[in-house]
Design a protein around this motif. Structure first.
Motif, short mmCIF file in Angstrom:
data_model
loop_
_atom_site.label_atom_id
_atom_site.label_comp_id
_atom_site.label_asym_id
_atom_site.label_seq_id
_atom_site.Cartn_x
_atom_site.Cartn_y
_atom_site.Cartn_z
N ARG A 38 0.83 -1.20 0.00
CA ARG A 38 0.00 0.00 0.00
C ARG A 38 0.87 1.25 0.00
NH1 ARG A 38 -2.61 -0.44 6.10
NH2 ARG A 38 -0.71 0.10 7.27
N GLN A 39 0.27 2.32 -0.50
CA GLN A 39 0.96 3.60 -0.53
C GLN A 39 0.00 4.71 -0.17
OE1 GLN A 39 2.98 4.45 -4.24
NE2 GLN A 39 4.34 5.91 -3.23
N ALA A 40 0.30 5.35 0.95
CA ALA A 40 -0.50 6.49 1.40
C ALA A 40 0.08 7.77 0.80
CB ALA A 40 -0.47 6.56 2.92
N PRO A 41 -0.73 8.83 0.71
CA PRO A 41 -0.25 10.08 0.13
C PRO A 41 1.00 10.58 0.84
CG PRO A 41 -2.61 10.16 0.40
CD PRO A 41 -2.15 8.89 1.08
N GLY A 42 2.02 10.91 0.07
CA GLY A 42 3.25 11.45 0.63
C GLY A 42 4.16 10.43 1.28
N LYS A 43 3.80 9.16 1.18
CA LYS A 43 4.61 8.11 1.81
C LYS A 43 5.09 7.11 0.76
CE LYS A 43 2.55 8.33 6.41
NZ LYS A 43 1.97 7.54 7.53
N THR A 91 -5.79 4.08 5.29
CA THR A 91 -6.13 4.75 4.04
C THR A 91 -4.92 4.79 3.11
OG1 THR A 91 -7.87 6.11 5.03
CG2 THR A 91 -6.85 6.94 3.02
N ALA A 92 -5.09 4.26 1.90
CA ALA A 92 -3.97 4.18 0.95
C ALA A 92 -4.48 3.59 -0.36
CB ALA A 92 -2.86 3.31 1.52
N VAL A 93 -3.64 3.64 -1.35
CA VAL A 93 -3.85 2.84 -2.55
C VAL A 93 -3.20 1.49 -2.30
CG1 VAL A 93 -3.44 2.61 -5.02
CG2 VAL A 93 -3.89 4.87 -4.05
#
Length: 125
Positions: A38-43, A91-93
């Motif tokens: 997963r990838q959260a905004p800004g991470k 929350t993430a993609v």
């Protein structure tokens, strides 16, 4: 390379549940260890879970242990991620990943050969 397509993302309330699916095509699914990242905004993208190809043993990031469960159905060429007790920080993609054939995950170290396009999971308060 195998092609991967995720589905099942969406909006869910804090404490809720969601199941992601990832359908594979173009490869021999039963030979592939599968994983979720997963990838959260800004991470940076981070490891979430993996399941082996040989015995379906599983590995999880500490942040999701006891809440998430990865499983696979080789007859359907599909891997799942059951997510329970979701938190705002989940929350993430979410991305599905496949390993090279016959390559097992080593704890949270997972060699990625193919990525899916990602599916958004949003947890609201």
């Amino acid at each position: 390379q195998v092609r991967l397509a995720e589905s099942g993302g969406g909006l869910v309330q804090d404490g809720g549940s969601l199941t992601l699916s990832c359908a594979a095509s173009g490869g021999t699914f039963r030979w592939l260890a599968m994983g979720w990242f997963r990838q959260a905004p800004g991470k940076e993208r981070e490891f979430v879970a993996a399941i082996s190809w040989s015995d379906s043993s599983t590995h999880y990031a500490d942040s999701v242990k006891g809440r998430f469960a990865i499983s696979r159905d080789n007859a359907k060429n599909t891997v799942y991620l059951q997510m329970n007790n979701l938190k705002l920080e989940d929350t993430a993609v979410y991305y599905c990943a496949a390993s090279p054939p016959f390559r097992e995950p080593d704890s949270s170290r997972f060699a990625v050969d193919s990525w899916g396009q990602g599916t958004q999971v949003t947890v609201s308060s």
